[in-house]
Design an enzyme around this catalytic site. Structure first.
Site, PDB file in Angstrom:
ATOM      1  CG  ASP A 749     -65.438 -46.967   0.001  1.00  0.00           C
ATOM      2  OD1 ASP A 749     -65.870 -47.669  -0.853  1.00  0.00           O
ATOM      3  OD2 ASP A 749     -64.639 -46.109  -0.622  1.00  0.00           O
ATOM      4  CD  GLU A 751     -61.980 -44.259  -3.302  1.00  0.00           C
ATOM      5  OE1 GLU A 751     -61.334 -44.513  -4.483  1.00  0.00           O
ATOM      6  OE2 GLU A 751     -62.990 -44.378  -3.083  1.00  0.00           O
ATOM      7  CG  HIS A 797     -57.983 -42.063  -5.863  1.00  0.00           C
ATOM      8  ND1 HIS A 797     -57.034 -41.220  -5.966  1.00  0.00           N
ATOM      9  CD2 HIS A 797     -57.143 -43.465  -6.127  1.00  0.00           C
ATOM     10  CE1 HIS A 797     -55.450 -41.515  -6.250  1.00  0.00           C
ATOM     11  NE2 HIS A 797     -55.758 -43.092  -6.347  1.00  0.00           N
ATOM     12  CG  HIS A 887     -64.596 -43.681  -7.295  1.00  0.00           C
ATOM     13  ND1 HIS A 887     -64.271 -44.837  -7.065  1.00  0.00           N
ATOM     14  CD2 HIS A 887     -65.302 -43.587  -8.415  1.00  0.00           C
ATOM     15  CE1 HIS A 887     -64.493 -45.761  -7.961  1.00  0.00           C
ATOM     16  NE2 HIS A 887     -65.178 -44.949  -8.956  1.00  0.00           N
ATOM     17  CG  ASP A 892     -67.566 -44.069  -3.032  1.00  0.00           C
ATOM     18  OD1 ASP A 892     -68.377 -43.164  -3.034  1.00  0.00           O
ATOM     19  OD2 ASP A 892     -66.641 -44.502  -3.596  1.00  0.00           O
TER      20      ASP A 892
END
Length: 951
Positions: A749, A751, A797, A887, A892
């Site tokens: 994942d 950001e 985020h 986030h 996540d």
């Protein structure tokens, strides 16, 4: 052909398709045996009361023509003939009501009205029905109106509780299998096809005439001061000045004194050319023979033109749209002209069929224009696409190829209409009865049970339907209003329009979105008018004669271009022979197009730089171009479809090829995924009552061709290696496939500072969660990353520039990331998003992105739970997963890891049978990346004072 049709029609046990050229006797082939059979049954006393045969036509004018022909035929057997459409008088309507019998000529809309207004009487009305004849059947296939017609025919058989023979007539069936499936859904193989083997063999005299426009005005220099060019300021092959060399000038010279049809691609063009030809007649002081004919003109004006065409004493040229394309009997035109490139092979064939009857050769002239060339002319204009599209359509017509119909649309708007119609007919119905009648055994076979349930919920929430205590569905408040409005009977939407009146005479209508002011001037019905009054209450505009004017801008009506037309265009660009039917100027344009094609090496090169942009050449049809455009949009590339090219903004050729390669390495998207890449618009009449989910389903079925686009993408990527095939020394080749149950997983994942790396967005945080082959978490790793740009949306985020001030750049952790990803199935929720950022960061660091086997849990969830919310938080709640997507990359990634384990344990075995059935793409693991000698630096995000979960 007529002889071959007799046996199956008299036998009465099979549906029949009759295909033959225009004016070759299709009508007689169907009706002579029908009338013979009905007359025999009447004489033998074995016919039931009620209508005996239906004739269904797409055009009221065609019904009026056939009424006269069939009335004289049926007089011989003492059989009444009646007609029903919007223009039929009250006395004729009452005759049908008092004693229904004989032949009924009707439009789909008028037939719909019978069900709504006479619901309980429908079984008696059609008790004796033996045959249904559908004229110009090709015009219904794949359309909303066609879906309505299929439903009405099915409902007739439900009402009469027996099968009724269906007979389809047309001159331009592209695919007889598809036509048979339309005529008898699910039983197309049982349909008898009768073809005229001499179809299309008549003599055709053909010329394509080219005209060159001056280059468009530029923003600076002398060209900026060039006066605006009109639609007629062309020079012909002799370099003549305007007037002598205009298209209108040539039409005036060669068509006067004969009966002709001149087809234009829009109603605005019809008006413009009609006006110019009338002016030419006035200047020559001769009677005007050139008259407009299109759907916005009044019925009286249209019928006046048709009557003149039938009268041999009044030479007439109708400048028209598709209104005269189909079989309205106007006699044989001496010639047909087409202004502008044709977009459909079938439509051009229909138009050609209006000429060349009774032993005379058909005559077709096509007039096309291309922009003049200068130093700033773009690539597409240099390719002379209008010339090559015209040649492609003509060549395919000469080979008797026609566009295959689109048969997989959901037609949800028409399904709404049919649900309301059935409820109105029977005074109510249950959900099960509606689904069985319309979907399970009816024509809406592509609508699933879950989609139908969602549709009924939509109709309930918008008050189109209400539900009684016993479960019966009834019209709601809004539904009653819709059903009781005269416009309900049509499956297609009609825009609101103003009526145009001149001295009390109705000229026609124009759309209300066309701004009309008092004292402004317009061209309409081939004449020039001054607006003297506008009444918004009655929606009328009063006109009087004037000396100037402009044409109204009617709604455009161009259709999709088929794959085969674009492929044929490409073949012509590399052909060594020039089509013989091109005139001298058209040959020059053809040569210019071939020269531009060779200059840009388009035989081998699909991507061409154009300043700051790139053009992706896609030699496929409109749906494939739309699909590829959506794929690029998802990857963050701003683009627009322009003819057979996709114009990609602010991207280099190398970048675009890399993006295409990245798309090709990902799992093939679904049409539904792509339909969500842009705002979904209401297209059909009742789309406003559909949920966003159903609108997406409808758009997916209507607008996208994923398989065709994927084939094209694969071919482009194979022919254009985006990155040199050089493997870094640190990579070790691996020839293994991902195997479900053996290959471990890693969830990633990221950001980011924005939505697209193409727009400069960077990764600001990454998390990697390692799992064994069963989906159990074995390790986690995450770090903030210095993006070397602003950190972006902190409200999303929660990462500030200060947080990353001491974080590593991506190049400093690339070995760690690549090692943790290699040898595993890479998992992400919305994998295309995360993977495109990873690929971008690898490229920025000077490394070649690996082709990781990838599994997208978002797409997997949509497969397993269709129609349900598929965001990470909703899925965790649905499956009882104790995880909190926030986030933050690690939160996540952990939530996605738990989601993966849940999906692996609960998915059906046909899904978890293998990595491929699960949705892993590609299957090959690719090269290994060795572990870094020194562990990568890590910078964790600060722990908020109110959140100590990671301490």
């Amino acid at each position: 052909m007529q002889q071959l049709a007799i046996s199956p029609i008299l036998e009465g046990s099979r549906d029949v398709i009759i295909s033959a050229a225009t004016a070759s006797g299709k009508t007689e082939a169907a009706w002579l045996p029908i009338c013979s059979k009905l007359a025999y049954e009447a004489e033998a006393g074995i016919s039931a009361p009620g209508i005996k045969a239906l004739y269904i036509s797409p055009l009221k004018a065609l019904i009026n023509d056939q009424f006269e022909r069939l009335e004289s035929l049926c007089e011989l057997v003492d059989m009444p003939v009646v007609r029903r459409h919007g223009d039929v008088s009250g006395s004729e309507r009452q005759a049908l009501t008092r004693k229904p019998d004989g032949l009924l000529l009707i439009t789909p809309e008028a037939l719909e009205a019978q069900f709504v207004l006479k619901g309980p009487q429908v079984p008696a009305l059609f008790a004796g029905l033996r045959y249904v004849v559908i004229d110009e059947m090709h015009s219904f296939i794949g359309t909303e109106r066609g879906a309505q017609l299929q439903s009405l025919l099915h409902r007739i058989e439900l009402a009469t509780r027996r099968r009724v023979v269906r007979i389809g007539l047309s001159a331009t069936f592209a695919d007889f299998s598809a036509a048979a499936d339309f005529l008898r859904p699910r039983r197309g193989a049982d349909v008898e096809v009768v073809r005229d083997e001499s179809e299309g063999r008549s003599d055709l005299r053909l010329q394509v005439r080219g005209y060159r426009l001056s280059p468009p005005p530029r923003e600076s220099g002398e060209q900026h001061r060039r006066p605006k060019q009109t639609a007629f300021e062309f020079t012909d092959e002799n370099g003549s000045s305007p007037c002598e060399g205009t298209i209108a000038g040539h039409l005036f010279r060669v068509l006067r004194g004969q009966d002709n049809l001149v087809f234009a691609n829009s109603r605005s063009d019809v008006e413009t050319y009609s006006d110019s030809l009338r002016e030419a007649s006035d200047a020559a002081r001769v009677p005007n023979e050139f008259l407009p004919h299109h759907g916005s003109l009044s019925k009286q004006l249209r019928e006046d033109v048709e009557a003149r065409l039938k009268d041999p004493s009044t030479p007439t040229t109708a400048v028209c749209t598709s209104t005269l394309e189909m079989g309205v009997d106007i006699g044989s035109a001496d010639s047909v002209a087409q202004i502008g490139p044709p977009y459909s092979v079938a439509a051009l064939r229909q138009r050609v069929g209006r000429s060349g009857r009774r032993g005379k050769p058909a005559v077709l002239r096509i007039y096309l224009t291309e922009t003049g060339l200068d130093s700033e002319t773009n690539v597409t204009d240099r390719l002379r696409t209008r010339t090559f599209q015209t040649a492609a359509v003509v060549d395919l017509m000469l080979k008797h190829w026609y566009e295959p119909p689109a048969m997989t649309k959901l037609h949800l708007s028409t399904l709404i209409q049919q649900i309301l119609s059935v409820v109105a007919q029977h005074g109510g119905a249950t959900a099960g009865q509606l689904f069985n009648a319309l979907c399970a055994a009816g024509p809406f076979e592509y609508v699933s049970r879950s989609q139908f349930v969602e549709l009924l919920r939509n109709l309930g929430s918008t008050e189109l339907l209400s539900q009684a205590g016993d479960g019966t569905l009834l019209p709601g408040v809004v539904g009653e209003r819709i059903i009781n409005h005269y416009s309900f009977y049509a499956a297609f939407a009609s825009s609101e329009e103003y009526r145009l009146l001149a001295h009390g005479q109705l000229l026609g209508t124009i759309p209300v979105d066309f701004p009309v002011l008092v004292d402004s001037m317009m061209i309409f019905a081939g004449r020039r008018w001054l607006v003297v009054a506008v009444d918004t209450a009655t929606k009328t505009i009063e006109l009087t004669e004037a000396r100037g004017g402009v044409t109204p801008q009617f709604n455009p009506s161009s259709g999709d271009i088929a794959d085969r037309i674009r492929q044929k265009m490409r073949e012509l660009y590399v052909a060594t022979e020039v089509p013989a039917y091109l005139d001298q100027q058209a040959r020059v344009l053809f040569a210019e197009g071939q020269s531009a094609f060779a200059q840009h090496d388009l035989a081998e090169n699909a991507v061409v730089s154009a300043g700051k942009n790139c053009l992706l050449f896609v030699w496929r049809g409109s749906r494939v171009c739309t699909t590829l455009s959506a794929m690029l949009t998802i990857m963050g590339v701003k683009n627009s479809v322009e003819s057979m090219t996709i114009k990609c903004q602010d991207v280099t050729r190398e970048e675009l090829l890399g993006i295409l390669a990245a798309i090709g390495s990902m799992p093939k998207p679904t049409a539904r995924d792509l339909a969500g890449s842009a705002p979904i618009q209401n297209v059909d009449k009742y789309d406003e009552y559909l949920s966003e989910s159903l609108l997406r389903d409808s758009a997916a079925a209507r607008d996208f061709d994923v398989d065709g686009a994927w084939d094209e993408l694969t071919s482009i990527v194979a022919d254009h290696p985006a990155i040199p095939d050089v493997v870094p020394e640190s990579w070790t080749s691996v020839d293994e496939l991902a195997v479900l149950g053996e290959t471990p997983f890693v969830v990633v994942d990221v950001e980011t500072t924005g939505l697209s790396p193409r727009n400069g967005a960077r990764v600001v945080e990454i998390a990697l969660v390692s799992l064994d082959s069963k989906g159990n978490v074995t390790d986690t790793w995450s770090t903030l990353i210095d993006p070397e740009v602003d950190t972006g949306p902190r409200h999303v985020h929660g990462i500030s520039s200060q947080d990353v001030s001491e974080a590593p750049v991506f190049a400093g952790i690339i070995d760690e990331v690549a090692h943790r990803l290699s040898g595993r199935i890479v998992v992400a929720h919305n994998a295309p998003f995360d993977l495109k950022f990873l690929s971008s960061e690898f490229e920025r660091a000077g490394a070649r992105p690996m082709s990781w086997p990838t599994l997208c849990t978002l797409r997997l969830s949509q497969r397993l739970f269709p129609g349900e919310p598929a965001n990470l938080s909703a899925l965790c709640d649905r499956l009882g997963i104790d995880a909190s997507p926030t986030h933050a990359a690690l939160d996540d990634a952990v939530a996605t890891a738990y989601l993966l384990r849940s999906l692996l344990s609960t998915a059906p075995t046909d899904v978890t049978h293998s990595a491929e059935t699960l949705g892993v793409r590609p299957i090959r693991l690719g090269p290994n990346w060795p572990a870094p000698v020194v562990p990568a630096p890590v910078r964790l995000r600060p722990v908020p004072t109110d959140d100590l979960r990671r301490v």
